[in-house]
Design an enzyme around this catalytic site. Structure first.
Site, PDB file in Angstrom:
ATOM      1  CD  GLU A 141     -16.079   3.004  -5.918  1.00  0.00           C
ATOM      2  OE1 GLU A 141     -16.971   2.106  -5.935  1.00  0.00           O
ATOM      3  OE2 GLU A 141     -14.606   2.550  -5.674  1.00  0.00           O
ATOM      4  CG  ASP A 180      -2.062  -0.812   1.001  1.00  0.00           C
ATOM      5  OD1 ASP A 180      -2.047  -1.654   0.222  1.00  0.00           O
ATOM      6  OD2 ASP A 180      -3.234  -0.459   1.898  1.00  0.00           O
ATOM      7  CG  ASN A 203     -14.539   2.638   8.340  1.00  0.00           C
ATOM      8  OD1 ASN A 203     -15.098   3.694   8.815  1.00  0.00           O
ATOM      9  ND2 ASN A 203     -14.005   1.891   9.189  1.00  0.00           N
TER      10      ASN A 203
END
EC number: 2.7.2.1
Length: 400
Positions: A335, A148, A211
């Site tokens: 989105e 990541d 989140n």
């Protein structure tokens, strides 16, 4: 080639099996409640969705074996034998400074990940557990680690250094790393593809709003800044995380309120964000939107704080890039929340950002800016698993 993508959490194992010939998903799912009573496997194959249960607790190795048995089963399987799996791609949250791109997982890589475990104590240990489980169950299959943090390895020093004694960076690597890099990289590439441009010619601001949430400035195809820092706690207001705050507040909480390190850590990561602003009623932005529409003042306040923080980051990143060509909203909230996008973009006309209200009411993939907007505003469905599969395929293909 078929690629199995794994994302191991502390009590879960997400998986997707890709056929890289056309990048199609053959099957996907998640094993939940690993290490607990009554674990279950949610499995999707095409339009079929099946749930399997077990009574006894299982570990990650058992969970992976369960997944593989299902993928090869006569009734539910999509492959005949495990030999059809050409490689396994693992999501690894933190690569530190050692891993600036995706890598073939070797013993040396595993040793480095063990050394870096303390950089992401919540995420990297379970990611490693997934790697060990794969080694045990599929010992002959090559594995690739996709980090990541890797996309943000191109950040300049002025963006990643904290104004702390430099020895903290030199000795302990205390610096800003950034996260959600795989998602930011995917949507940036996808935006360039859809606009018929090369990534290197665009100034992109990508907002990953789930989140967990972060925003990234992408110039010349590279991440030059991002809102998350040494940990995923810095930056935007999130579901349960505070994001940016005065660093003296945790000290004050410990000194004045008698809170322990663990209590402060728990409060900032699990009891703050919009969850904290609405008194712990929900961290789901859909609830916040519904309550706001019904006249709930606390929900309205939480929404305003959430959007205001993101708006400030967008303005800041436009400043450091000398403007912006594309603004992307992605992940669950990005989105699917027209109201968040509208509130964030409101007042940004001076930057050339202008939404089309009708287009903005769509969900999923769309260009939502007005025809006369200088900046293209897009909603793009992220696909971190596909990005991991692509990286895995490229690395493993180079071995043959």
């Amino acid at each position: 080639m078929k690629i199995l993508v794994l994302n191991a959490g502390s009590s879960s194992l997400k998986f997707q099996l890709f056929d890289m010939e056309d990048e199609s998903v053959m099957a996907k799912g998640i094993v939940e409640r690993i290490g607990l009573d009554k674990p279950f496997l949610s499995y999707s194959k095409g339009t079929d969705k099946i749930k399997f249960d077990k009574e006894e607790p299982i570990n990650h190795k058992d969970a992976l074996q369960w997944v593989l048995n299902t993928l090869t089963s006569h009734e539910y399987g999509v492959i005949t034998t495990l030999q059809e799996i050409g490689a396994v791609g693992h999501r690894v949250v933190h690569g530190g400074e050692e891993f600036t791109g995706s890598v073939l997982i070797t013993e040396e890589v595993i040793e480095a990940l063990e050394r870096n475990k303390n950089l992401a104590p919540l995420h990297n240990p379970p990611n490693l557990t997934g790697i060990y489980a794969t080694k045990a169950v599929l010992p002959e299959v090559p594995m690739v680690g996709v980090f990541d943090t890797a996309f943000h390895a191109t950040m300049p020093e002025r963006a990643y250094l904290y104004a702390l004694p430099i020895e903290l960076y030199e000795k302990y690597k205390v610096r800003r790393y950034g996260f959600h890099g795989t998602s930011h990289r995917y949507v940036a590439m996808e935006a360039a593809r859809r606009l018929g441009k090369t990534l290197s010619e665009l100034r992109i601001i990508s907002a990953h709003l789930g989140n967990g949430a972060s925003v990234c400035a992408i110039q010349g195809g590279k991440s030059i800044d991002t809102s998350m820092g040494f940990t995923p706690l810095e930056g935007l207001v999130m579901g349960t995380r505070s994001g940016d705050l005065d660093p003296a507040i945790p000290i004050w909480m410990m000194r004045e309120l008698g809170m322990s390190f663990d209590e402060v850590d728990n409060l900032l990561n699990k009891k703050s964000g919009v969850f904290g602003l609405v008194r712990g009623r929900s961290f789901d932005m859909r609830d916040i939107e519904d309550w706001m529409a019904a006249g709930d003042e606390e929900a309205k306040k939480a929404m305003e704080v959430y959007c205001y923080r993101l708006k400030k980051y967008i303005g800041g990143y436009a400043a450091v890039m000398g403007g912006v060509d594309v603004l992307i909203f992605t992940a669950g909230v990005g989105e699917n929340s027209p109201i968040v996008r509208e509130m964030v973009c409101e007042g940004l006309e001076f930057l050339g950002i202008k939404l089309d209200k009708e287009k903005n009411n769509s969900r999923g993939d769309a260009i939502i800016s007005a025809a006369d907007s200088k900046v293209v505003v897009m909603s793009i469905k992220t696909n971190e698993e596909l990005m991991i599969a692509r990286d895995t395929y490229e690395i493993v293909r180079g071995l043959t």
